[in-house]
Scaffold this motif. Sequence first.
Motif, PDB file in Angstrom:
ATOM      1  N   PRO A 575     -45.175  10.709  -8.682  1.00 29.25           N
ATOM      2  CA  PRO A 575     -45.950  10.173  -7.554  1.00 29.25           C
ATOM      3  C   PRO A 575     -46.885   9.041  -7.950  1.00 29.25           C
ATOM      4  O   PRO A 575     -47.196   8.180  -7.118  1.00 29.25           O
ATOM      5  CB  PRO A 575     -46.724  11.393  -7.040  1.00 29.25           C
ATOM      6  N   ASP A 576     -47.313   8.986  -9.211  1.00 31.69           N
ATOM      7  CA  ASP A 576     -48.205   7.919  -9.632  1.00 31.69           C
ATOM      8  C   ASP A 576     -47.480   6.578  -9.758  1.00 31.69           C
ATOM      9  O   ASP A 576     -48.126   5.523  -9.786  1.00 31.69           O
ATOM     10  CB  ASP A 576     -48.866   8.273 -10.961  1.00 31.69           C
ATOM     11  N   ARG A 577     -46.154   6.583  -9.820  1.00 32.16           N
ATOM     12  CA  ARG A 577     -45.389   5.336  -9.906  1.00 32.16           C
ATOM     13  C   ARG A 577     -44.838   4.888  -8.553  1.00 32.16           C
ATOM     14  O   ARG A 577     -44.199   3.836  -8.464  1.00 32.16           O
ATOM     15  CB  ARG A 577     -44.218   5.495 -10.874  1.00 32.16           C
ATOM     16  N   VAL A 578     -45.089   5.646  -7.521  1.00 24.87           N
ATOM     17  CA  VAL A 578     -44.582   5.331  -6.190  1.00 24.87           C
ATOM     18  C   VAL A 578     -45.712   4.717  -5.377  1.00 24.87           C
ATOM     19  O   VAL A 578     -46.791   5.297  -5.269  1.00 24.87           O
ATOM     20  CB  VAL A 578     -44.041   6.594  -5.490  1.00 24.87           C
ATOM     21  N   ASP A 579     -45.474   3.550  -4.843  1.00 24.27           N
ATOM     22  CA  ASP A 579     -46.500   2.826  -4.087  1.00 24.27           C
ATOM     23  C   ASP A 579     -46.553   3.330  -2.644  1.00 24.27           C
ATOM     24  O   ASP A 579     -46.291   2.582  -1.692  1.00 24.27           O
ATOM     25  CB  ASP A 579     -46.196   1.330  -4.138  1.00 24.27           C
ATOM     26  N   TYR A 580     -46.894   4.620  -2.514  1.00 24.34           N
ATOM     27  CA  TYR A 580     -46.949   5.279  -1.209  1.00 24.34           C
ATOM     28  C   TYR A 580     -47.616   6.630  -1.442  1.00 24.34           C
ATOM     29  O   TYR A 580     -47.383   7.263  -2.484  1.00 24.34           O
ATOM     30  CB  TYR A 580     -45.530   5.479  -0.657  1.00 24.34           C
ATOM     31  N   PRO A 581     -48.452   7.110  -0.520  1.00 27.46           N
ATOM     32  CA  PRO A 581     -49.067   8.435  -0.722  1.00 27.46           C
ATOM     33  C   PRO A 581     -47.998   9.519  -0.836  1.00 27.46           C
ATOM     34  O   PRO A 581     -47.253   9.773   0.112  1.00 27.46           O
ATOM     35  CB  PRO A 581     -49.922   8.625   0.532  1.00 27.46           C
ATOM     36  N   ALA A 582     -47.887  10.125  -1.994  1.00 29.91           N
ATOM     37  CA  ALA A 582     -46.824  11.108  -2.248  1.00 29.91           C
ATOM     38  C   ALA A 582     -47.380  12.260  -3.069  1.00 29.91           C
ATOM     39  O   ALA A 582     -48.240  12.074  -3.935  1.00 29.91           O
ATOM     40  CB  ALA A 582     -45.650  10.451  -2.981  1.00 29.91           C
ATOM     41  N   GLY A 583     -46.871  13.442  -2.806  1.00 27.18           N
ATOM     42  CA  GLY A 583     -47.207  14.608  -3.599  1.00 27.18           C
ATOM     43  C   GLY A 583     -46.127  14.880  -4.633  1.00 27.18           C
ATOM     44  O   GLY A 583     -45.012  14.359  -4.532  1.00 27.18           O
ATOM     45  N   PRO A 584     -46.428  15.704  -5.630  1.00 28.54           N
ATOM     46  CA  PRO A 584     -45.430  15.992  -6.671  1.00 28.54           C
ATOM     47  C   PRO A 584     -44.386  16.990  -6.176  1.00 28.54           C
ATOM     48  O   PRO A 584     -44.677  17.899  -5.392  1.00 28.54           O
ATOM     49  CB  PRO A 584     -46.266  16.583  -7.799  1.00 28.54           C
ATOM     50  N   CYS A 585     -43.156  16.822  -6.616  1.00 23.49           N
ATOM     51  CA  CYS A 585     -42.125  17.810  -6.339  1.00 23.49           C
ATOM     52  C   CYS A 585     -41.942  18.670  -7.586  1.00 23.49           C
ATOM     53  O   CYS A 585     -42.102  18.189  -8.712  1.00 23.49           O
ATOM     54  CB  CYS A 585     -40.810  17.143  -5.936  1.00 23.49           C
ATOM     55  N   HIS A 586     -41.622  19.934  -7.410  1.00 23.99           N
ATOM     56  CA  HIS A 586     -41.416  20.821  -8.547  1.00 23.99           C
ATOM     57  C   HIS A 586     -40.549  22.000  -8.112  1.00 23.99           C
ATOM     58  O   HIS A 586     -40.387  22.286  -6.918  1.00 23.99           O
ATOM     59  CB  HIS A 586     -42.748  21.320  -9.115  1.00 23.99           C
ATOM     60  N   ARG A 587     -39.995  22.653  -9.096  1.00 24.80           N
ATOM     61  CA  ARG A 587     -39.120  23.788  -8.837  1.00 24.80           C
ATOM     62  C   ARG A 587     -39.861  24.880  -8.075  1.00 24.80           C
ATOM     63  O   ARG A 587     -41.019  25.173  -8.344  1.00 24.80           O
ATOM     64  CB  ARG A 587     -38.596  24.346 -10.161  1.00 24.80           C
ATOM     65  N   GLY A 588     -39.185  25.448  -7.096  1.00 27.05           N
ATOM     66  CA  GLY A 588     -39.769  26.506  -6.276  1.00 27.05           C
ATOM     67  C   GLY A 588     -40.111  26.060  -4.868  1.00 27.05           C
ATOM     68  O   GLY A 588     -40.252  26.905  -3.972  1.00 27.05           O
ATOM     69  N   GLN A 589     -40.264  24.778  -4.646  1.00 28.25           N
ATOM     70  CA  GLN A 589     -40.513  24.294  -3.290  1.00 28.25           C
ATOM     71  C   GLN A 589     -39.231  24.432  -2.466  1.00 28.25           C
ATOM     72  O   GLN A 589     -38.155  24.042  -2.910  1.00 28.25           O
ATOM     73  CB  GLN A 589     -40.960  22.829  -3.323  1.00 28.25           C
ATOM     74  N   HIS A 590     -39.373  24.968  -1.278  1.00 27.29           N
ATOM     75  CA  HIS A 590     -38.190  25.153  -0.426  1.00 27.29           C
ATOM     76  C   HIS A 590     -38.623  25.206   1.030  1.00 27.29           C
ATOM     77  O   HIS A 590     -39.781  25.499   1.360  1.00 27.29           O
ATOM     78  CB  HIS A 590     -37.445  26.436  -0.809  1.00 27.29           C
ATOM     79  N   TRP A 591     -37.697  24.917   1.908  1.00 28.05           N
ATOM     80  CA  TRP A 591     -37.925  24.990   3.344  1.00 28.05           C
ATOM     81  C   TRP A 591     -36.570  25.121   4.038  1.00 28.05           C
ATOM     82  O   TRP A 591     -35.526  24.989   3.408  1.00 28.05           O
ATOM     83  CB  TRP A 591     -38.689  23.762   3.849  1.00 28.05           C
ATOM     84  N   ARG A 592     -36.627  25.367   5.334  1.00 32.38           N
ATOM     85  CA  ARG A 592     -35.395  25.576   6.097  1.00 32.38           C
ATOM     86  C   ARG A 592     -35.494  24.819   7.415  1.00 32.38           C
ATOM     87  O   ARG A 592     -36.481  24.943   8.142  1.00 32.38           O
ATOM     88  CB  ARG A 592     -35.173  27.073   6.349  1.00 32.38           C
ATOM     89  N   TRP A 593     -34.479  24.029   7.698  1.00 32.35           N
ATOM     90  CA  TRP A 593     -34.404  23.276   8.947  1.00 32.35           C
ATOM     91  C   TRP A 593     -33.102  23.625   9.664  1.00 32.35           C
ATOM     92  O   TRP A 593     -32.009  23.479   9.109  1.00 32.35           O
ATOM     93  CB  TRP A 593     -34.409  21.768   8.681  1.00 32.35           C
TER      94      TRP A 593
END
Length: 745
Positions: A575-593
């Motif tokens: 996220p520190d290299r992305v020129d946009y407000p972004a949070g970190p991704c990591h193992r364990g994050q999940h969702w359902r659509w």
Amino acid sequence: MRVWLSCAALVAACWLGVLWPGCLLLLWWLVSRWRGRQWRLPLCLMLAYGYGIFQLHAGLETRLPLSLNGETLSLQARVVDLPDTQQLYRYGKRQTRQRLLLDVWGENRWPGHHYVRASAYDLTPLLHAGDRLTVQARLFVPHGWYNQAGTDRARQALAEQVDARGVIKQVGPITPGQGLLHRRESLSRWLAAAVVMSPSGQAVLPALVVGDRGALTDSLRHGFQGTGTAHLLAISGLHVAIVAGWLWWLGRWLLMPLLQWLFPRWRRFTLQQLAWGPALAAAAGYAALAGFSLPTVRALIMLSLLALCQWLRVRLALWRVLGLALLIVLLLFPLSSLSMSLWLSFGAVAVIAWLTTGRPDGRLMLWLPVVMMVAGGLLFGQWSWSSPLANLLLVPLYAMLVIPLALLGTLAASPLLLQAAATGVELSVLVMQGLLALMPPLTAMLPGPLAGLFLLLAVLLWLTPSLPVPRRLLPFLLVPWLGQRPPPLAQGAMEVIFFDVGQGEAVVVRTRQHLLLYDTGPGWPGGSAADYVLLPWLHRQGLRPDRVIVSHGDSDHAGGVQALPAGLAMLSGEPDRVDYPAGPCHRGQHWRWDGVGFALLWPEADSDVSGNNASCVLQVRSRQGSVLLTGDIETSAEYRMLGQLSPVDLLQLPHHGSHSSSSAALLRALSPRWAVATVGFANRFHHPSREVVARLQRAGVTVLRTDRDGMIVFRWGAVDNAPLITRWRLAHGRPWHGPARWRLW
């Protein structure tokens, strides 16, 4: 009518590139001759179609052969247009880049003269218009990207008769240029120096006088594009008509009465006839300043036909004059029918003719920008709420003040007149900034080809003074546009789209009511794949991402984040290299659509990985299929993930199919049926690796590639659980997307 039908036949030949319509026209002509009926119309149509087919294949034949793609050739060259010289930051250092249009010859394996668009970096000395030299250039076929939305650069190159693109590696002895090209470049530099106190004038005046747009900044370009007034920057029929109109008026009321008084024999001609002399001379001179570009040549042909009719005192309807002008342009430049600018310019004249018929109330300046806004949305994938008002204000400003003063100041070598023109430019920039602040660019759904034609027809019919049908029925013409949505998905179904963005990555995962964007494609100074591909596609579909995942910070994956609208939820492995407000991704994050599960498998929350191995790895599962999106992870990260992996149907090849990824262990764990390599055509990294492709083939995996297949769509949700796969170049390919070949069907 015969003229317009002949134009239609020639255009159809260039766009279709198949022989069966010509065979039908030949049969029609033979039957008409045999039965003694009117045979001239089918003969004209047959000849026009045959001429278009021949010119299309001749243009395709002159392109760089595929066998020479990526090779460095030694060529004789001449710079045939004004160079675009820019300072940019590339590969960690400042470089001077020149974009050049070259006429090249002297290669036995590629005989003849050809136009090549080439880039040169840090040349010493810099090249100038008209220079002759020997070059060592690495050349490429004008392949282009091919997606459902966005610019088709292969078609654009064919329309401009550009046979290759390339990078100049080395230059030999340079013979300085002379003649018109050299003088145009010198004049451009003099214009910029004459208005040094006006930054906007320094950039715009050379564009208006000699067609040199190299000094335009990104902010200026975006301002003109965002307000729908970019046509003011390109010397086109509008500019030539303005100059011809001023000189016609001056000749009619001042020059020609004086000449008739001095030379009584001229009195047998009317003032209107004589006024065309200075008007055409001025138009030809302005076209010469613009390098006789195709739009100015089109305008000259149109003006010449009007002048000829007036001189011979022949009354021709404007529609017939317009048709004759279009036919002449198509006969001289048949492949220009593939250019959108041709149809925009001729369409503007046709709309003017339509709106002025039976409408003498002066509302043309109000209605024409509305029509052109809709046409711009159809042809160029962009429109703006401020476009009608901006054109209403800026077209008169440029027609009455900026263009006349700029040309008079150039002819008289008067810095005072040029400064006055630059003041008008600065005023126009202030107007554009104010309009963009009040009415930002419209993000409403863009029309597709069929929906756009119905929308344009609805607007034109609404503006027509009298209609044979009630106006309350016109909203039905909006149905194709308002109903223009991607195919509906059932609960639990999903669609995965891999965009063709060159050597980069951009993927969309769509469920019934949600959309995820994985990576944004490459970026470069002044633009990105998101501007040219992603945003036009999203706007055409009427969609907005619910979440964006930028796998990591490399520019081929994160280059388009600045083009995305504000306020999107974003995750990234760096996220520190992305020129946009972004949070970190990591193992364990999940969702359902909508019955489809999304789970992040990498990186681990406490890992210290960076670069390629920091890529977010996303697994998407539905009842019918599963996908693994891997970014640029390498073998070391693959091994650390093996315990979490389960078989999937579709694999996005890690790191574009590099030999440093896609290990045998990964393939055994995933057992995919399909694999997609997001790669650029003839990329310098030679992705995907032959070793990786061979490994996949031994495992029975079908490999698809964006460089060969264009945009690739996987859609799960059928009864048999098998995905519907669409490869855009195969399903929607056009003649210019492959080698020249004569096809009956």
